[in-house]
Motif scaffolding. Structure first.
Motif, PDB file in Angstrom:
ATOM      1  N   PHE A   1     -60.003 -38.958  55.976  1.00 57.50           N
ATOM      2  CA  PHE A   1     -59.900 -40.292  55.399  1.00 57.50           C
ATOM      3  C   PHE A   1     -58.640 -41.015  55.875  1.00 57.50           C
TER       4      PHE A   1
ATOM      5  N   CYS B   1     -59.450 -42.538  49.062  1.00 57.77           N
ATOM      6  CA  CYS B   1     -60.233 -41.293  49.122  1.00 57.77           C
ATOM      7  C   CYS B   1     -59.336 -40.120  49.495  1.00 57.77           C
TER       8      CYS B   1
ATOM      9  N   MET C   1     -62.714 -39.281  43.437  1.00 64.41           N
ATOM     10  CA  MET C   1     -63.255 -39.319  44.792  1.00 64.41           C
ATOM     11  C   MET C   1     -64.546 -40.143  44.842  1.00 64.41           C
TER      12      MET C   1
ATOM     13  N   VAL D   1     -70.392 -37.127  46.393  1.00 65.12           N
ATOM     14  CA  VAL D   1     -69.426 -37.726  47.316  1.00 65.12           C
ATOM     15  C   VAL D   1     -70.167 -38.453  48.434  1.00 65.12           C
TER      16      VAL D   1
ATOM     17  N   TYR E   1     -71.779 -42.958  48.270  1.00 62.82           N
ATOM     18  CA  TYR E   1     -71.525 -43.824  49.423  1.00 62.82           C
ATOM     19  C   TYR E   1     -72.837 -44.458  49.904  1.00 62.82           C
TER      20      TYR E   1
ATOM     21  N   ARG F   1     -58.292 -33.978  53.882  1.00 63.33           N
ATOM     22  CA  ARG F   1     -57.889 -35.333  53.510  1.00 63.33           C
ATOM     23  C   ARG F   1     -57.607 -36.209  54.733  1.00 63.33           C
TER      24      ARG F   1
ATOM     25  N   ALA G   1     -57.465 -38.900  46.444  1.00 64.35           N
ATOM     26  CA  ALA G   1     -58.255 -38.525  45.261  1.00 64.35           C
ATOM     27  C   ALA G   1     -57.769 -37.208  44.667  1.00 64.35           C
TER      28      ALA G   1
ATOM     29  N   PHE H   1     -63.705 -43.846  44.516  1.00 65.02           N
ATOM     30  CA  PHE H   1     -63.092 -44.387  45.733  1.00 65.02           C
ATOM     31  C   PHE H   1     -64.096 -44.456  46.887  1.00 65.02           C
ATOM     32  N   ARG H   2     -65.053 -43.543  46.909  1.00 61.98           N
ATOM     33  CA  ARG H   2     -66.087 -43.613  47.949  1.00 61.98           C
ATOM     34  C   ARG H   2     -66.955 -44.869  47.774  1.00 61.98           C
TER      35      ARG H   2
ATOM     36  N   GLN I   1     -64.948 -47.673  49.103  1.00 63.07           N
ATOM     37  CA  GLN I   1     -64.936 -47.597  50.564  1.00 63.07           C
ATOM     38  C   GLN I   1     -66.247 -48.098  51.162  1.00 63.07           C
TER      39      GLN I   1
ATOM     40  N   SER J   1     -60.356 -45.861  52.362  1.00 62.59           N
ATOM     41  CA  SER J   1     -60.164 -44.534  52.967  1.00 62.59           C
ATOM     42  C   SER J   1     -58.874 -43.892  52.472  1.00 62.59           C
TER      43      SER J   1
END
Length: 536
Positions: free
Chosen positions: A198, A123, A132, A81, A85, A195, A126, A135-136, A139, A120
């Motif tokens: 985000f 995320c 996740m 995670v 990123y 959550r 997710a 989506f990271r 992001q 965000s």
């Protein structure tokens, strides 16, 4: 309204320009824009976006255990995670300067804010670990663009004589946001829901985008040089390989073949990138900016500060939560005073730079940082929270005093035409040095803890209590409890011993930085940082 640039940096009249594209180092300064408001208002808009993007790096770390529990992931898998990123940032940041020139800095900034808010939100929605991670990555793409274009805009809209004060305000996003992250993240994780770390970005991003449309000046786009695909592939592959090796080194083993191959491949790719950028007509990032020693020196100092800052921000919460029994929010509260000190020192340091230049704020600040880090070498399992708070706040004061004068002095030494590329290098150094420094610290801590536990195990095996026979008699239970207590105490002692050694090394590195700070000029570099407000 523009400030007249020095003769050697003025662009020739349009009629006198040669049809051929000028060399990158001698490119004309960006055209003056039409201001849409006072520069302070524009700066506040940029600080909000910068703060949001940098905050997300540290705030997510606090939520990793909660995510692991909800997703049923292993410790190794959940780290992706954060790793995904960082890897995506390493790929996108080099292209950010080109993107800003292509579509316009303000458009790039606004679209990045909206994209970051959308990423965000995804995320926060997710449903498993794979979603996740995906989506990271989404992001991180706008998250990597925001700091580069924001810093470039600061140097276009702020008058030269106020650039120090402006960078002091801008630094709130770079330095204070990571320090605030554990406190805010700890509260949301412990008392609300992870959550929300985000979802909280969504309204901030939307409001920031609206404010940017209304208040930021417009910068003309469509003037970017042809995209340097070979250079982009070289630096993207190099940074991706190095960051992946450093992120997974502890898990895979620092001497394992995958890590060694990635480190070698990454280094070769970065060397190839330098060769490409020196040969192509339109480089992605002009590496010739490194011929300006104040800029190169500032990157060295920024790297040392970043290593010290993020190393302590990572290990102090571990120490508080694992060995002093504090919760995530309570450990974040303990770190809050250092964030407050930096928030006060940043604007003050900017004003000091405007008046006295960079050398003495940097020397004094780095000396305080070195002394504060050296004082952290005495941390034990019994260290009081108040004492630790004072040490961290004292050290943070030095970081807050030194960081912005160093960065401002370096960027001010670069001609205005090269500011976008220089800001990209600046952000790259901040991101990669903190990751590489933390990886090196982790490797050192892991090795020392393994050796310490081996020594402690041998001692406990020779002298500790023993049980014979089977059963759960009171004597056997008491012996087991005593063994457990001894093991916990030994683990804590080994950790603090390794941490103390780490602080000694970091203090020595900070002391070396003081010598580099003495090389900074006592006056601001001439010829850069003029106010350039944009064209719609």
């Amino acid at each position: 309204m523009t400030t007249e640039a020095p003769a050697e940096q003025q662009a020739p009249p349009a009629a006198a320009r040669a049809p051929a594209a000028p060399p990158p180092a001698a490119a004309p300064a960006p055209p003056p824009p039409a201001s849409s408001g006072p520069w302070v208002v524009s700066l506040i808009v940029l600080v909000v976006g910068m703060f949001m993007s940098v905050l997300d790096v540290s705030i997510v770390n606090v939520a990793i255990p909660a995510m692991q529990k909800d997703f049923g992931a292993t410790t190794e898998d959940i780290q992706w995670v954060a790793t995904s990123y960082s890897l995506a940032l390493g790929v996108i940041v080099p292209a950010s300067a080109w993107l800003g020139e292509k579509i316009g800095l303000n458009r790039a900034y606004i679209l990045s804010l909206i994209g970051f808010a959308a990423g965000s939100a995804l995320c926060g929605l997710a449903w498993d670990l794979n979603s996740m991670i995906a989506f990271r990555i989404l992001q991180a793409i706008p998250g990597g663009v925001i700091p580069v274009v924001a810093l470039s805009m600061v140097y276009r809209i702020v008058p030269r004589e106020r650039i120090g004060a402006a960078m002091g305000m801008y630094g709130l996003g770079i330095i204070v946001a990571p320090a605030v992250g554990p406190t805010l993240g700890g509260y949301l994780v412990e008392y609300v829901d992870w959550r929300l770390i985000f979802f909280i970005n969504v309204p901030i991003g939307v409001v920031g985008a609206i404010a940017a449309v209304a208040l930021l000046p417009g910068f003309a786009g469509g003037k970017a040089r042809r995209f340097d695909l070979p250079g982009f592939l070289a630096i993207a592959a190099g940074l991706f390989s190095l960051l992946l090796a450093l992120s997974e080194g502890e898990t895979w083993g620092w001497t394992s073949y995958p890590v060694l191959i990635l480190l070698t491949f990454g280094t070769l790719c970065l060397a190839l990138f330098v060769v490409i950028e020196l040969e192509v007509d339109h480089p992605l990032l002009d590496v010739r900016v490194f011929r300006f020693w104040p800029f190169t020196n500032s990157l060295i100092l920024i790297a040392i500060i970043s290593i010290g800052l993020f190393g302590v921000l990572f290990y102090i919460p571990v120490y508080l939560q694992q060995f002093q029994g504090m919760g995530a929010f309570d450990s974040g509260i303990l770190l809050l005073p250092q964030a407050a000190v930096m928030a006060v020192m940043m604007p003050l340091a900017g004003r000091i730079y405007d008046r006295f230049g960079a050398r003495w704020p940097a020397v004094i600040g780095l000396s305080v940082m070195a002394l504060g880090t050296w004082m952290l070498r005495d941390v034990t399992l019994e260290t009081s929270h108040t004492h630790l708070q004072w040490l961290l706040a004292f050290r943070a004061g030095g970081i807050g005093l030194a960081m912005m004068p160093i960065m401002t002095n370096g960027l001010s030494a670069v001609p205005p035409a090269n500011t976008s590329g220089a800001s990209a290098f600046n952000n790259l150094v901040q991101r990669t040095s903190s990751a590489m420094g933390l990886a090196a610290m982790t490797a050192l801590m892991t090795g020392q803890r393994a050796q310490g536990m081996s020594d402690m195990g041998g001692l406990m095996g020779a002298q500790g209590p023993h049980t014979t026979g089977a059963g759960t008699s009171p004597d056997a239970t008491a012996a087991l409890l005593q063994n457990y207590s001894l093991d916990q105490a030994a683990t804590g002692l080994v950790f603090t011993t390794a941490f103390d050694d780490l602080m000694l090394i970091t203090a020595g590195l900070s002391a070396v930085a003081v010598l580099f700070a003495l090389m900074l000029g006592s006056k601001k570099p001439a010829g850069a940082g003029e106010r350039v407000v944009a064209e719609a």
